[in-house]
Design a protein around this motif. Structure first.
Motif, PDB file in Angstrom:
ATOM      1  N   LYS A  76       0.794  -1.226   0.000  1.00 51.68           N
ATOM      2  CA  LYS A  76       0.000   0.000   0.000  1.00 51.68           C
ATOM      3  C   LYS A  76       0.827   1.277   0.000  1.00 51.68           C
ATOM      4  O   LYS A  76       0.312   2.355  -0.216  1.00 51.68           O
ATOM      5  N   LEU A  77       2.106   1.144   0.257  1.00 49.23           N
ATOM      6  CA  LEU A  77       2.955   2.324   0.369  1.00 49.23           C
ATOM      7  C   LEU A  77       3.722   2.496  -0.933  1.00 49.23           C
ATOM      8  O   LEU A  77       4.376   1.576  -1.404  1.00 49.23           O
ATOM      9  N   VAL A  78       3.601   3.668  -1.530  1.00 48.59           N
ATOM     10  CA  VAL A  78       4.329   3.951  -2.759  1.00 48.59           C
ATOM     11  C   VAL A  78       5.481   4.882  -2.407  1.00 48.59           C
ATOM     12  O   VAL A  78       5.262   5.944  -1.826  1.00 48.59           O
ATOM     13  N   VAL A  79       6.694   4.467  -2.721  1.00 48.08           N
ATOM     14  CA  VAL A  79       7.882   5.240  -2.386  1.00 48.08           C
ATOM     15  C   VAL A  79       8.386   5.915  -3.660  1.00 48.08           C
ATOM     16  O   VAL A  79       8.699   5.240  -4.635  1.00 48.08           O
ATOM     17  N   LEU A  80       8.422   7.256  -3.648  1.00 52.75           N
ATOM     18  CA  LEU A  80       8.873   7.996  -4.823  1.00 52.75           C
ATOM     19  C   LEU A  80      10.376   8.249  -4.756  1.00 52.75           C
ATOM     20  O   LEU A  80      10.900   8.610  -3.709  1.00 52.75           O
ATOM     21  N   PHE A  81      11.028   8.076  -5.899  1.00 51.03           N
ATOM     22  CA  PHE A  81      12.460   8.332  -5.992  1.00 51.03           C
ATOM     23  C   PHE A  81      12.689   9.557  -6.871  1.00 51.03           C
ATOM     24  O   PHE A  81      12.149  10.614  -6.603  1.00 51.03           O
ATOM     25  N   ASN A  82      13.458   9.409  -7.923  1.00 49.36           N
ATOM     26  CA  ASN A  82      13.796  10.541  -8.784  1.00 49.36           C
ATOM     27  C   ASN A  82      12.784  10.728  -9.912  1.00 49.36           C
ATOM     28  O   ASN A  82      12.094   9.795 -10.307  1.00 49.36           O
TER      29      ASN A  82
END
Length: 114
Positions: A76-82
């Motif tokens: 459920k957790l979306v981790v944004l990078f670059n």
């Protein structure tokens, strides 16, 4: 079913702050969609083939193409990078390598927290 979106380090925020207001609105719209919609259309969120769990968020605005790399954590957790503006058909290799490294660092740092 709402997803939570977090930013890992400040790469996404730096990218976001450089965009003009209309692009920021479009990014916010797509992020809201990812938070709310159970099955996000590939037009907005696509798994990158040949990568281990790396996805790209796809934003098109006035014939400009933007990409934000991300991954899922615990479903459920979306981790944004670059993020970057795409100038050619092919995703720039340095951006892809950067995202892969950020993803590895993110999961390493989580293990250290346990």
């Amino acid at each position: 079913m709402a997803r939570e979106i977090i930013f890992y380090q400040n790469h996404f925020i730096e990218f976001y702050q450089k965009q003009d207001e209309k692009v920021k609105q479009k990014i916010q719209y797509v992020l809201e969609l990812i938070k709310q919609v159970d099955k996000v259309p590939e037009k907005f969120l696509k798994h990158l083939t040949g990568t281990e769990g790396l996805y790209e968020i796809r934003i098109d605005y006035q014939s400009n193409i933007y990409r934000i790399f991300c991954c899922f954590d615990r479903g459920k957790l979306v981790v944004l990078f670059n993020g970057f503006q795409k100038k050619t058909q092919k995703t720039p290799n340095d951006e892809l390598q950067k995202a892969t490294k950020l993803k590895q660092d993110y999961f390493k740092s989580k293990k250290l927290e346990l």
